[in-house]
Design an enzyme around this catalytic site. Sequence first.
Site, PDB file in Angstrom:
ATOM      1  N   LYS A 126       2.709  -1.693   9.136  1.00  0.00           N
ATOM      2  CA  LYS A 126       4.020  -1.377   8.563  1.00  0.00           C
ATOM      3  C   LYS A 126       5.108  -1.587   9.610  1.00  0.00           C
ATOM      4  O   LYS A 126       4.867  -1.521  10.814  1.00  0.00           O
ATOM      5  CB  LYS A 126       4.056   0.077   8.079  1.00  0.00           C
ATOM      6  CG  LYS A 126       3.879   1.119   9.171  1.00  0.00           C
ATOM      7  CD  LYS A 126       3.936   2.525   8.594  1.00  0.00           C
ATOM      8  CE  LYS A 126       3.830   3.578   9.682  1.00  0.00           C
ATOM      9  NZ  LYS A 126       2.547   3.575  10.369  1.00  0.00           N
ATOM     10  N   SER A 127       6.314  -1.854   9.133  1.00  0.00           N
ATOM     11  CA  SER A 127       7.471  -2.005  10.012  1.00  0.00           C
ATOM     12  C   SER A 127       8.725  -2.001   9.160  1.00  0.00           C
ATOM     13  O   SER A 127       8.702  -2.408   7.998  1.00  0.00           O
ATOM     14  CB  SER A 127       7.390  -3.305  10.813  1.00  0.00           C
ATOM     15  OG  SER A 127       8.554  -3.462  11.616  1.00  0.00           O
TER      16      SER A 127
ATOM     17  N   LYS B 207      -2.876   5.799  -3.850  1.00  0.00           N
ATOM     18  CA  LYS B 207      -3.976   6.715  -3.563  1.00  0.00           C
ATOM     19  C   LYS B 207      -3.792   8.059  -4.259  1.00  0.00           C
ATOM     20  O   LYS B 207      -2.675   8.573  -4.360  1.00  0.00           O
ATOM     21  CB  LYS B 207      -4.090   6.944  -2.052  1.00  0.00           C
ATOM     22  CG  LYS B 207      -4.133   5.685  -1.211  1.00  0.00           C
ATOM     23  CD  LYS B 207      -4.178   6.028   0.272  1.00  0.00           C
ATOM     24  CE  LYS B 207      -3.841   4.830   1.125  1.00  0.00           C
ATOM     25  NZ  LYS B 207      -2.430   4.424   1.016  1.00  0.00           N
TER      26      LYS B 207
ATOM     27  N   HIS C  89      -7.846   9.289  -1.763  1.00  0.00           N
ATOM     28  CA  HIS C  89      -7.260   9.322  -0.420  1.00  0.00           C
ATOM     29  C   HIS C  89      -8.171  10.003   0.595  1.00  0.00           C
ATOM     30  O   HIS C  89      -8.313   9.540   1.726  1.00  0.00           O
ATOM     31  CB  HIS C  89      -5.906  10.042  -0.473  1.00  0.00           C
ATOM     32  CG  HIS C  89      -4.949   9.615   0.590  1.00  0.00           C
ATOM     33  ND1 HIS C  89      -3.590   9.599   0.399  1.00  0.00           N
ATOM     34  CD2 HIS C  89      -5.144   9.190   1.854  1.00  0.00           C
ATOM     35  CE1 HIS C  89      -2.989   9.174   1.501  1.00  0.00           C
ATOM     36  NE2 HIS C  89      -3.916   8.925   2.409  1.00  0.00           N
TER      37      HIS C  89
ATOM     38  N   TYR D   2       2.759  10.013  -0.177  1.00  0.00           N
ATOM     39  CA  TYR D   2       3.842   9.389   0.592  1.00  0.00           C
ATOM     40  C   TYR D   2       5.206   9.659  -0.038  1.00  0.00           C
ATOM     41  O   TYR D   2       6.232   9.506   0.620  1.00  0.00           O
ATOM     42  CB  TYR D   2       3.649   7.871   0.700  1.00  0.00           C
ATOM     43  CG  TYR D   2       2.427   7.418   1.465  1.00  0.00           C
ATOM     44  CD1 TYR D   2       1.601   8.321   2.148  1.00  0.00           C
ATOM     45  CD2 TYR D   2       2.083   6.071   1.493  1.00  0.00           C
ATOM     46  CE1 TYR D   2       0.480   7.879   2.817  1.00  0.00           C
ATOM     47  CE2 TYR D   2       0.966   5.627   2.171  1.00  0.00           C
ATOM     48  CZ  TYR D   2       0.162   6.534   2.829  1.00  0.00           C
ATOM     49  OH  TYR D   2      -0.958   6.083   3.491  1.00  0.00           O
TER      50      TYR D   2
ATOM     51  N   ARG E  36       9.718  -7.963  13.195  1.00  0.00           N
ATOM     52  CA  ARG E  36       8.364  -7.452  13.393  1.00  0.00           C
ATOM     53  C   ARG E  36       7.475  -7.752  12.182  1.00  0.00           C
ATOM     54  O   ARG E  36       6.290  -8.036  12.332  1.00  0.00           O
ATOM     55  CB  ARG E  36       8.412  -5.946  13.662  1.00  0.00           C
ATOM     56  CG  ARG E  36       7.115  -5.361  14.178  1.00  0.00           C
ATOM     57  CD  ARG E  36       6.715  -6.016  15.485  1.00  0.00           C
ATOM     58  NE  ARG E  36       7.745  -5.964  16.483  1.00  0.00           N
ATOM     59  CZ  ARG E  36       7.923  -4.952  17.335  1.00  0.00           C
ATOM     60  NH1 ARG E  36       7.131  -3.923  17.283  1.00  0.00           N
ATOM     61  NH2 ARG E  36       8.881  -4.988  18.228  1.00  0.00           N
TER      62      ARG E  36
ATOM     63  N   ASP F  55       0.844  -1.197   0.000  1.00  0.00           N
ATOM     64  CA  ASP F  55       0.000   0.000   0.000  1.00  0.00           C
ATOM     65  C   ASP F  55       0.879   1.247   0.000  1.00  0.00           C
ATOM     66  O   ASP F  55       1.757   1.399   0.844  1.00  0.00           O
ATOM     67  CB  ASP F  55      -0.888   0.003   1.254  1.00  0.00           C
ATOM     68  CG  ASP F  55      -1.633   1.318   1.416  1.00  0.00           C
ATOM     69  OD1 ASP F  55      -2.602   1.546   0.687  1.00  0.00           O
ATOM     70  OD2 ASP F  55      -1.240   2.122   2.295  1.00  0.00           O
TER      71      ASP F  55
END
Length: 366
Positions: free
Chosen positions: A325-326, A147, A180, A122, A331, A117
């Site tokens: 997210k990470s 988006k 968005h 971003y 993780r 995503d």
Amino acid sequence: MKKPSAKGQSAGEREAKRPRLLEVEDDREADMEAALLKSAAEPAAPADSGLAVCTVLDTLPLRAVPSFGDARALVDGVRISEKAIMPAFGFGTYKLKKGDAFGPVSLALKVGYRLIDTAQIYDNEADVGKAVKQSGIPRDRVFIETKHWRSSHGYERTLEACRKSMKRLGVDYLDLYIIHWPGCKTGWPLPRGTCSPPDWTPEMRDVGIYRAMEDLYLQGKLRAIGVSNYSVRHLKTLLSRCRVKPAVNQVEFHPWLVQSELLEFCKENGIVLQAYASLGSGDVSCRADFFAIPAVRACAKKYHKTSAQVLLRWALEKGVAVIPKSKSHDRMVENFGVFDFRLTSDEVKQIDACRKGKRFAWKGDR
């Protein structure tokens, strides 16, 4: 007699107790699932080794299941259009800026994630596209969603914004393209009383943006189209005008903001809900509060899982897709350890009861 602790058990004993991810009849498919479990438990390969942590799913296509709660692997998802299956569990890239996103996205793809995503705002679409291309995974086995930003409201602006997103991503089609925000840009850094675009009207989102997205969908450039941060009011207006029904509504959704009315409306109208902020906002103290919710901790203890895994499993049980997210390999792998257990309906309700109506993002009032 006291049971031996997990720490004192052999790897074989622990593996014997591990629940199977899928009951499959085909031996080849069973072997693939077993390899997935093994690869997820292995440590990350050295950064300069060029080796993928997980390669077994590279040859598996995305697989449709009845609901997100039925997903048993990262390739599993629901069909949102004739040409698109959206995985239940994806990788989010919010706050991974230009130049920072390539590494984490590459690692996410290596450990098995198949939905990425991103968004125009971003500023990391080029990194995402580069990571997908260099992964070697066939394009039709990676679900890419991005988006449309609110400064690009309007028909022609939307066509141009989508074209530029696809160019940055290096693709000739998008699996999912979503609006968005339903409203225009206001507030800092804009002068008080102004907005972007300056000629914005509510009509632009339905007659302008969405009409352009419908045309791109009908041309085959978009496999599915949707919205984000839409309320029931926004959706009702759109549904009364659209030619192509939105497939997805990406919204803030977590135990403090259980948007039950919106979820029910979306289910009734065949719209999939995808959650962001599943583990709280980017604020570390907030995540700690989420992890300390008694109902979440009780489930974590019962199922020998982390609070994060319980929170993500809770969303899936409610029929909501997730995109945590990470940057950390460990993780990333931990987060998708949600396919070998289920929460009971009572446990889901106990977590639901923690709702506070608390939002970390937009209030949805335009």
